[in-house]
Design a protein around this motif. Structure first.
Motif, PDB file in Angstrom:
ATOM      1  N   LEU A   1     -24.971  18.246 -18.309  1.00 32.53           N
ATOM      2  CA  LEU A   1     -25.757  18.599 -17.128  1.00 32.53           C
ATOM      3  C   LEU A   1     -25.732  17.433 -16.155  1.00 32.53           C
ATOM      4  CD1 LEU A   1     -29.177  20.420 -17.058  1.00 32.53           C
ATOM      5  CD2 LEU A   1     -28.768  18.448 -15.588  1.00 32.53           C
ATOM      6  N   SER A   2     -25.286  17.713 -14.933  1.00 36.35           N
ATOM      7  CA  SER A   2     -25.247  16.702 -13.877  1.00 36.35           C
ATOM      8  C   SER A   2     -26.277  17.046 -12.808  1.00 36.35           C
ATOM      9  CB  SER A   2     -23.852  16.634 -13.247  1.00 36.35           C
ATOM     10  OG  SER A   2     -22.892  16.185 -14.179  1.00 36.35           O
ATOM     11  N   VAL A   3     -27.002  16.021 -12.364  1.00 35.05           N
ATOM     12  CA  VAL A   3     -28.034  16.195 -11.340  1.00 35.05           C
ATOM     13  C   VAL A   3     -27.524  15.629 -10.017  1.00 35.05           C
ATOM     14  CG1 VAL A   3     -30.400  15.673 -10.655  1.00 35.05           C
ATOM     15  CG2 VAL A   3     -29.854  16.018 -13.072  1.00 35.05           C
ATOM     16  N   LEU A   4     -27.582  16.444  -8.967  1.00 32.96           N
ATOM     17  CA  LEU A   4     -27.161  16.019  -7.624  1.00 32.96           C
ATOM     18  C   LEU A   4     -28.394  15.672  -6.802  1.00 32.96           C
ATOM     19  CD1 LEU A   4     -24.988  15.716  -5.396  1.00 32.96           C
ATOM     20  CD2 LEU A   4     -25.248  18.173  -4.950  1.00 32.96           C
ATOM     21  N   LEU A   5     -28.467  14.408  -6.371  1.00 35.45           N
ATOM     22  CA  LEU A   5     -29.597  13.908  -5.589  1.00 35.45           C
ATOM     23  C   LEU A   5     -29.143  13.484  -4.197  1.00 35.45           C
ATOM     24  CD1 LEU A   5     -31.234  11.527  -8.239  1.00 35.45           C
ATOM     25  CD2 LEU A   5     -31.957  13.856  -7.690  1.00 35.45           C
ATOM     26  N   GLY A   6     -30.100  13.369  -3.294  1.00 37.23           N
ATOM     27  CA  GLY A   6     -29.811  12.897  -1.953  1.00 37.23           C
ATOM     28  C   GLY A   6     -30.971  13.221  -1.032  1.00 37.23           C
ATOM     29  N   GLN A   7     -31.087  12.478   0.044  1.00 42.67           N
ATOM     30  CA  GLN A   7     -32.172  12.707   0.994  1.00 42.67           C
ATOM     31  C   GLN A   7     -31.981  14.037   1.714  1.00 42.67           C
ATOM     32  OE1 GLN A   7     -32.966   9.321   3.549  1.00 42.67           O
ATOM     33  NE2 GLN A   7     -32.359   7.881   1.968  1.00 42.67           N
ATOM     34  N   ASN A   8     -33.071  14.513   2.332  1.00 35.97           N
ATOM     35  CA  ASN A   8     -32.997  15.752   3.105  1.00 35.97           C
ATOM     36  C   ASN A   8     -31.927  15.644   4.197  1.00 35.97           C
ATOM     37  OD1 ASN A   8     -35.111  17.019   1.748  1.00 35.97           O
ATOM     38  ND2 ASN A   8     -36.660  16.118   3.080  1.00 35.97           N
ATOM     39  N   GLY A   9     -31.130  16.699   4.322  1.00 37.95           N
ATOM     40  CA  GLY A   9     -30.144  16.747   5.398  1.00 37.95           C
ATOM     41  C   GLY A   9     -28.865  15.989   5.129  1.00 37.95           C
ATOM     42  N   VAL A  10     -28.723  15.436   3.924  1.00 39.44           N
ATOM     43  CA  VAL A  10     -27.539  14.623   3.630  1.00 39.44           C
ATOM     44  C   VAL A  10     -26.314  15.483   3.330  1.00 39.44           C
ATOM     45  CG1 VAL A  10     -27.817  14.370   1.134  1.00 39.44           C
ATOM     46  CG2 VAL A  10     -26.868  12.473   2.462  1.00 39.44           C
ATOM     47  N   GLY A  11     -26.543  16.772   2.967  1.00 37.85           N
ATOM     48  CA  GLY A  11     -25.397  17.660   2.734  1.00 37.85           C
ATOM     49  C   GLY A  11     -25.292  18.232   1.334  1.00 37.85           C
ATOM     50  N   LYS A  12     -26.373  18.154   0.561  1.00 42.83           N
ATOM     51  CA  LYS A  12     -26.318  18.654  -0.824  1.00 42.83           C
ATOM     52  C   LYS A  12     -26.038  20.158  -0.863  1.00 42.83           C
ATOM     53  CE  LYS A  12     -30.394  17.339  -2.171  1.00 42.83           C
ATOM     54  NZ  LYS A  12     -30.847  16.858  -0.843  1.00 42.83           N
ATOM     55  N   THR A  13     -26.781  20.926  -0.058  1.00 38.64           N
ATOM     56  CA  THR A  13     -26.570  22.381  -0.049  1.00 38.64           C
ATOM     57  C   THR A  13     -25.195  22.716   0.510  1.00 38.64           C
ATOM     58  OG1 THR A  13     -28.935  22.882   0.097  1.00 38.64           O
ATOM     59  CG2 THR A  13     -27.414  24.577   0.877  1.00 38.64           C
ATOM     60  N   THR A  14     -24.746  21.970   1.504  1.00 45.07           N
ATOM     61  CA  THR A  14     -23.392  22.176   2.034  1.00 45.07           C
ATOM     62  C   THR A  14     -22.351  21.960   0.946  1.00 45.07           C
ATOM     63  OG1 THR A  14     -24.047  21.503   4.275  1.00 45.07           O
ATOM     64  CG2 THR A  14     -21.693  21.388   3.737  1.00 45.07           C
ATOM     65  N   LEU A  15     -22.525  20.905   0.151  1.00 38.88           N
ATOM     66  CA  LEU A  15     -21.594  20.636  -0.944  1.00 38.88           C
ATOM     67  C   LEU A  15     -21.625  21.769  -1.967  1.00 38.88           C
ATOM     68  CD1 LEU A  15     -19.628  18.914  -2.526  1.00 38.88           C
ATOM     69  CD2 LEU A  15     -21.572  17.589  -3.410  1.00 38.88           C
ATOM     70  N   ILE A  16     -22.813  22.221  -2.340  1.00 46.71           N
ATOM     71  CA  ILE A  16     -22.938  23.317  -3.299  1.00 46.71           C
ATOM     72  C   ILE A  16     -22.237  24.567  -2.761  1.00 46.71           C
ATOM     73  CG2 ILE A  16     -24.562  24.926  -4.366  1.00 46.71           C
ATOM     74  CD1 ILE A  16     -24.604  22.286  -5.770  1.00 46.71           C
TER      75      ILE A  16
ATOM     76  N   GLU B   1     -37.108  13.669 -12.132  1.00 46.86           N
ATOM     77  CA  GLU B   1     -37.941  13.556 -13.333  1.00 46.86           C
ATOM     78  C   GLU B   1     -37.906  14.826 -14.179  1.00 46.86           C
ATOM     79  OE1 GLU B   1     -38.912  13.001 -10.280  1.00 46.86           O
ATOM     80  OE2 GLU B   1     -39.446  10.861 -10.136  1.00 46.86           O
ATOM     81  N   LEU B   2     -37.710  15.980 -13.557  1.00 49.92           N
ATOM     82  CA  LEU B   2     -37.734  17.239 -14.285  1.00 49.92           C
ATOM     83  C   LEU B   2     -36.515  17.420 -15.191  1.00 49.92           C
ATOM     84  CD1 LEU B   2     -39.013  19.659 -11.483  1.00 49.92           C
ATOM     85  CD2 LEU B   2     -40.332  18.560 -13.308  1.00 49.92           C
ATOM     86  N   LEU B   3     -35.428  16.720 -14.884  1.00 49.85           N
ATOM     87  CA  LEU B   3     -34.187  16.907 -15.637  1.00 49.85           C
ATOM     88  C   LEU B   3     -33.643  15.612 -16.245  1.00 49.85           C
ATOM     89  CD1 LEU B   3     -32.352  19.339 -13.195  1.00 49.85           C
ATOM     90  CD2 LEU B   3     -33.337  19.926 -15.409  1.00 49.85           C
TER      91      LEU B   3
ATOM     92  N   ILE C   1     -32.674  15.392 -19.950  1.00 56.05           N
ATOM     93  CA  ILE C   1     -31.606  16.251 -20.492  1.00 56.05           C
ATOM     94  C   ILE C   1     -30.308  16.129 -19.693  1.00 56.05           C
ATOM     95  CG2 ILE C   1     -33.211  17.914 -21.510  1.00 56.05           C
ATOM     96  CD1 ILE C   1     -32.631  19.778 -19.156  1.00 56.05           C
ATOM     97  N   SER C   2     -30.285  15.213 -18.734  1.00 51.72           N
ATOM     98  CA  SER C   2     -29.084  15.062 -17.901  1.00 51.72           C
ATOM     99  C   SER C   2     -28.110  14.065 -18.524  1.00 51.72           C
ATOM    100  CB  SER C   2     -29.449  14.611 -16.489  1.00 51.72           C
ATOM    101  OG  SER C   2     -29.987  13.306 -16.507  1.00 51.72           O
ATOM    102  N   ASN C   3     -26.832  14.247 -18.227  1.00 55.42           N
ATOM    103  CA  ASN C   3     -25.780  13.337 -18.677  1.00 55.42           C
ATOM    104  C   ASN C   3     -25.248  12.466 -17.551  1.00 55.42           C
ATOM    105  OD1 ASN C   3     -25.396  16.157 -20.221  1.00 55.42           O
ATOM    106  ND2 ASN C   3     -24.998  14.471 -21.630  1.00 55.42           N
ATOM    107  N   GLN C   4     -25.449  12.923 -16.328  1.00 54.77           N
ATOM    108  CA  GLN C   4     -24.864  12.231 -15.182  1.00 54.77           C
ATOM    109  C   GLN C   4     -25.739  12.480 -13.959  1.00 54.77           C
ATOM    110  OE1 GLN C   4     -20.400  12.013 -13.294  1.00 54.77           O
ATOM    111  NE2 GLN C   4     -21.246  14.056 -13.550  1.00 54.77           N
ATOM    112  N   ILE C   5     -25.931  11.436 -13.161  1.00 57.74           N
ATOM    113  CA  ILE C   5     -26.643  11.564 -11.894  1.00 57.74           C
ATOM    114  C   ILE C   5     -25.659  11.306 -10.773  1.00 57.74           C
ATOM    115  CG2 ILE C   5     -28.489  10.628 -10.454  1.00 57.74           C
ATOM    116  CD1 ILE C   5     -29.866   9.806 -13.132  1.00 57.74           C
TER     117      ILE C   5
END
Length: 218
Positions: free
Chosen positions: A29-44, A183-185, A188-192
């Motif tokens: 399980l990999s967790v994708l983090l980033g500030q608002n507007g950085v492009g996380k949803t665009t990447l997804i 914190e929620l994941l 159980i995460s393997n990679q951030i």
């Protein structure tokens, strides 16, 4: 396994994502983090094929893909919960008897059985999150991609989501989750993965929230 190689996204002449590389292995399980507007949803959305990109490639290894973008419009909001989930199953050619039992099992698990005939547009934000997640899990995917799956959920639903993701990971699924709530994941995460300045930073191994925050600030 999910592989992304040199993915670049432009809007006009503006670069939104620049040479993104990531891999999510089976049983991780990999967790994708980033500030608002950085492009996380665009990447997804690029990874899942909902947005085109300038260059690069995404590989799923011929695995079935379960997607939850937590978007009421994508959920076809004038359907009931049950109608929507039936449609998802039928589009993925799931046997009708298996589909009905799987829908019931997941609706019971997420405490939505009594609301199965409610129209999606009448649901709370947390309800939409749960229906979107159920749609992703229903097809028995080998790769799971989730964008802000905990949005609007109560504490019990959050814990149930954590537990089912942990179970899917143990069953060998490759899971990518975009969230603001590490914190929620974290346990159980393997990679951030941190999206910053149009690029992706992979953080392997355990990192505290304070350490992650420092990386985000830099």
């Amino acid at each position: 396994m999910l592989l992304v190689n040199n993915l670049t996204k432009r809007i006009g002449t503006k670069i939104i994502l620049d040479n993104i590389n990531l891999s999510v292995k089976k049983g991780s399980l990999s967790v994708l983090l980033g500030q608002n507007g950085v492009g996380k949803t665009t990447l997804i959305k690029c990874i899942t094929g909902l947005l085109s990109y300038k260059k690069g490639n995404v590989t799923y290894s011929n695995a079935k893909l379960g997607i939850s973008l937590n978007d009421k419009d994508i959920l076809i909001s004038k359907l009931t919960i049950f109608e929507y989930l039936k449609l998802v199953g039928e589009l993925n050619s799931i046997d009708n008897n298996l589909l009905n039992s799987s829908i019931e099992e997941l609706l019971v698990y997420f405490s939505l059985m009594e609301d199965r005939n409610k129209l999606i547009y009448k649901l709370s934000k947390g309800g939409i999150s749960k229906v979107s997640l159920i749609g992703a899990l229903l097809i028995n995917p080998k790769i799971i991609i989730l964008d802000e799956p905990f949005s609007g959920m109560d504490m019990l639903s959050v814990e149930k989501t954590r537990m089912i993701l942990k179970q899917k990971k143990e069953e060998g699924c490759a899971i990518l989750v975009s969230t603001h709530n590490l914190e929620l994941l974290q346990d159980i995460s393997n990679q951030i993965l941190i999206l910053k300045n149009k690029s992706l930073i992979a953080v392997e191994g355990a990192k505290t929230s304070v350490e992650i925050l420092e990386i985000l600030k830099k």
